[in-house]
Design an enzyme around this catalytic site. Sequence first.
Site: not given
Ligand code: PMP
Length: 366
Positions: A102, A170, A194
């Site tokens: 991520w 994040d 989550k």
């Molecule tokens: N950042 C992190 C740390 C994540 O765990 C996730 C998704 N699991 C995301 C970003 C992406 O999130 P989204 O699917 O809500 O765009």
Amino acid sequence: MGRVYNFSAGPSMLPEEVLKRASEEMLDYAQSGQSVMEMSHRSKQFASIIEDAERLVRQNMNIPNDYEVLFLQGGASLQFTMIPMNFLNKSKKADITLTGAWAQKAFEEINRFGTAIVQGSSKDKKFSYLPPINGVTPDADYFHITYNNTIEGTQYHSLPDTGKVPLVADISSGVLSEPLDLTKFDLVYAGAQKNLGPAGVTLVIIKKEFLEKAPDAKDLPPMLSFKLMAEHKSLYNTPPCYSIYIFKLIQEWIIEMGGVDVLYQKNQKKAQLLYDYLDSSPFFYNPVNKEDRSLMNVPFITRIEDPEKAEEVNKTFVKQAEAVGLVNLAGHRSVGGMRASIYNAMPLAGVEKLIDFMHDFEKKYI
Ligand code: PMP
């Protein structure tokens, strides 16, 4: 079928109390004769839902008054784009630590609008640890970290000191799992699926002083302007009403549970139990540097060396676990292995059942 223990990284388990309450209120919310799903986002009932959602998350996260709370759409992924679009506006440089898949995405989006400067990377060891930072670019517009790396199972237990450079994080998979001192950050964001509720809403908390640095609303596409969203109190367009409603119920549940401090203790107990088991198992182990282990996402692999055989055993594990009501234990498709995500709604009994299962499973292989 009875309820299963769902170890998914997200969307993940929600507290049963919240689901029951939502089902009780499904057809007739607060004597309105409607479901929240059918209600105008300009109605007085919805106004009080979104106000309560903000008030309660402020209480639970101890959000200072000089921070804005926004409920946006597009998931955490849109924040990867929206943050550089709004805040790479002076030097057009942002520092970042590359700590997982991520973080890599956040890095790519910074480079779309300016220059990302990597101040530490753990790519050399498959992101299995958190690198110390090399430094801070004095004129960087901000410094980005991924607080909890959902896929790799690492988490910052102490924050990098970025001096005067605003810290942006994040916190998607760490939010509300433990107390967090928000005064250390200028902006944090989290997709909901989550610890916050169903997918669809993204929580963004921004220090007002930092928000001031964003371009004026007229200079950006409206849905991508933090200033516009703040001016409209997240109601510029139709928000994800039902997700915000469940988000509010989750905040109430957290208060009923005794608040984030209590959840933190429970989370520590669950994680400790699982890590202790993994550390003592002759068959499974957690591939992450001990000091950097995540409280919420626990990856584990077997000691089988032959990759083909290992893959076969992983599949068997996931399948047999599912048959006894322990679901979504496969690791992320990019890393393989297994992973147990143990967010706030996962009861201790779920972790205990998983450990018992693993204990029985390993016996067949050792
Ligand atoms: N950042 C992190 C740390 C994540 O765990 C996730 C998704 N699991 C995301 C970003 C992406 O999130 P989204 O699917 O809500 O765009």
